[in-house]
Design a protein around this motif. Structure first.
Motif, short mmCIF file in Angstrom:
data_model
loop_
_atom_site.label_atom_id
_atom_site.label_comp_id
_atom_site.label_asym_id
_atom_site.label_seq_id
_atom_site.Cartn_x
_atom_site.Cartn_y
_atom_site.Cartn_z
N GLU A 234 0.84 -1.20 0.00
CA GLU A 234 0.00 0.00 0.00
C GLU A 234 0.87 1.24 0.00
O GLU A 234 2.07 1.19 0.27
CB GLU A 234 -0.90 0.02 1.24
CG GLU A 234 -1.86 -1.15 1.33
CD GLU A 234 -2.58 -1.17 2.67
OE1 GLU A 234 -3.81 -1.15 2.68
OE2 GLU A 234 -1.88 -1.23 3.71
N GLU B 143 0.52 5.79 0.82
CA GLU B 143 -0.26 6.98 1.13
C GLU B 143 0.21 8.09 0.20
O GLU B 143 1.41 8.24 -0.05
CB GLU B 143 -0.08 7.38 2.60
CG GLU B 143 -0.69 6.36 3.55
CD GLU B 143 -0.48 6.70 5.01
OE1 GLU B 143 -1.45 6.57 5.79
OE2 GLU B 143 0.65 7.10 5.38
N ARG C 206 -4.81 4.87 3.16
CA ARG C 206 -4.00 3.89 2.44
C ARG C 206 -4.66 3.45 1.13
O ARG C 206 -5.87 3.26 1.07
CB ARG C 206 -3.74 2.67 3.30
CG ARG C 206 -2.89 2.94 4.54
CD ARG C 206 -2.65 1.63 5.27
NE ARG C 206 -1.87 1.81 6.49
CZ ARG C 206 -1.47 0.80 7.26
NH1 ARG C 206 -1.79 -0.45 6.93
NH2 ARG C 206 -0.77 1.04 8.34
N GLU D 280 -4.24 0.33 -1.61
CA GLU D 280 -3.59 -0.92 -1.98
C GLU D 280 -3.27 -0.87 -3.47
O GLU D 280 -4.14 -0.57 -4.30
CB GLU D 280 -4.47 -2.11 -1.66
CG GLU D 280 -3.77 -3.45 -1.82
CD GLU D 280 -4.59 -4.61 -1.28
OE1 GLU D 280 -4.28 -5.76 -1.67
OE2 GLU D 280 -5.52 -4.39 -0.49
#
Length: 478
Positions: A204, A206, A374, A376
């Motif tokens: 993942e 950010e 987050r 993925e």
């Protein structure tokens, strides 16, 4: 992986959702007519009753609703026509899904769930526009396909089908909407999964962004206002507002349903929109007005106490090439300040970004599917993934020209603020995802219990030929 028990339930849940999607049009065309053998899909059948004749008739009754043998065949045909595979779906499974839809709709009526005529008209306009495109604009071809004698007869029939579909959807949403989950339940859910069977979450990241919007000229704004005034005039003279919304509105959330929304003063719409909506009387159409999304006109369909049913059309002004050039120069200067360490990306987002939703968080994006920060990688929006996949840590992208689903153009800068490698589920780090899994399991249980309870109290009849089916729900009341 999930535990076997959880995995099985998750598969069942996905199966139901898949069938719901694939039957999007089947729920519309589920007509009570004989269909020819030559067009019957070759599908797996789990009824060990020898050679079966294709004679259409009522095969099941659920409350006030019936299921015909041809409904199952048309379900398979529609899945195939949409490019789906039917090889692993049996007639019994298809019948089980149809029975679920009928019970949802039947119980919605018992629970006094109301589907307004305005909603059905909006759905009708949306579907008819789609079907007309497929039929080359000839509605008579559609009428002939459904074996109806007139356009009016078809619309009456079609309206009933859409109403049943909407009732079923509202009933299911009501069941799921009532399900809540506590932190304690999430913790117990996580503890119940054997350590060796804990799910693995993919890599993942950010992401943060800075957005610069090109300035729209007064002349471009006036063109939109004039266009909306022209549409308003047409509607006042008898044209359908819903049809105009389908054709011209740039709001993807409502244009397919003729611009329809239901709202109260607590509904999270922008203030300007709510102020206009609650100032109008039934049947009244607003003058064009502006919000951060563009320019709108609203027509009020119905007022029910504190709730308003309305339709609206959104059109955003086009942006000139000069305005785009100025926006690019501005965002290039912002990037230069970040690269030279005059300002951090987060501070630049707070002071320079035109995107209200992210600038307070230093530009940090929220994943719309999970509501956390987050993303993925394997589930990330392809456009966003292509923009960030090659960015190194703390690197800032070049200015990117972005066009959203309403045609609005902006420039943006993107940076990756955090990377999380693929890992086994951790309660503290992955609480949001674990909560989502726990909630889904609880929703599945709630739906299962609802079916158990309502099947007991509802008149249900299934013909002998299908009584050998191994249904997920207890339709045979054994």
């Amino acid at each position: 992986m999930l535990s076997k028990k959880l995995q099985l339930k998750t598969i069942d849940y996905k199966f139901v959702l898949t069938i719901c999607f694939l039957l999007f049009f089947n729920s519309i065309i589920s007509a009570q007519e004989i269909i020819k053998d030559s067009v019957v899909a070759q599908v797996p059948v789990e009824i060990p009753s020898g050679q079966r004749q294709k004679i259409d008739g009522i095969i099941a009754t659920v409350g006030d609703y019936i299921v015909l043998d041809s409904d199952i065949d048309k379900g398979f045909l529609e899945i195939s026509s949409q490019g789906g595979s039917v090889k692993d779906i049996t007639r019994c499974q298809m019948l089980g899904k149809l029975l679920e839809d009928k019970l949802y709709a039947h119980q919605a009526i018992q629970d006094s769930i109301v589907v307004s005529d305005a909603e059905i008209r909006g759905m009708m306009d949306e579907r008819l526009n789609y079907m007309m495109q497929q039929a080359g604009g000839d509605i008579n071809k559609i009428v002939a396909f459904y074996k109806k004698n007139s356009v009016e007869e078809f619309k009456t029939y079609f309206s009933d089908i859409l109403k049943e579909q909407k009732l079923a959807s509202e009933m299911r949403d009501k069941i799921i909407g009532a399900v809540e989950i506590t932190p304690e339940e999430v913790r117990n859910f996580f503890k119940s999964i054997p350590k060796e069977e804990l799910p693995t979450f993919g890599a993942e990241m950010e992401v943060a962004q800075i957005v610069v919007e090109p300035k729209v000229s007064k002349e471009d704004k006036q063109k939109v206002i004039d266009r909306l005034n022209s549409i308003r005039k047409d509607v006042l003279e008898g044209s359908s507002f819903a049809t105009k919304a389908v054709l011209y509105s740039q709001d993807p959330g409502s244009s397919p349903t003729g611009g329809f929304y239901k709202m109260t003063r607590k509904t999270p719409f922008v203030k300007e929109f709510k102020d206009v909506a609650f100032s109008l009387a039934e049947g009244e159409i607003s003058e064009p007005f502006e919000t951060t999304f563009g320019f709108h006109i609203i027509m009020i369909d119905k007022i029910k106490g504190q709730e308003v049913e309305l339709r609206h059309i959104l059109i955003s002004p086009t942006v000139s090439e000069d305005a785009l050039k100025e926006a690019k120069e501005r965002i290039t200067n912002i990037r230069a300040k970040i690269e030279s360490k005059q300002i951090t990306f987060a501070d630049a987002a707070r002071t320079e970004s035109d995107e209200k939703e992210t600038r307070a968080n230093g530009g940090t994006l929220i994943n719309p599917n999970t509501q956390d920060t987050r993303f993925e990688l394997t589930k990330m929006d392809p456009t966003l993934y292509s923009q960030v996949s090659n960015l190194k840590d703390d690197a800032v992208s070049q200015p990117l020209l972005n066009t959203d689903d309403k045609g609005k153009k902006t420039y943006k800068l993107i940076t990756v603020t955090n990377r999380i490698d693929e890992h086994t589920a951790d309660y503290a780090k992955d609480y949001t995802k674990i909560k989502e899994l726990a909630l889904k399991e609880k929703q599945i249980k709630a739906i299962g219990k609802w079916f158990d309870d309502k099947i007991k109290d509802t008149y249900i009849k299934i013909i002998a030929e299908y009584k050998t089916c191994n249904f997920t729900n207890n339709w045979l009341k054994k």
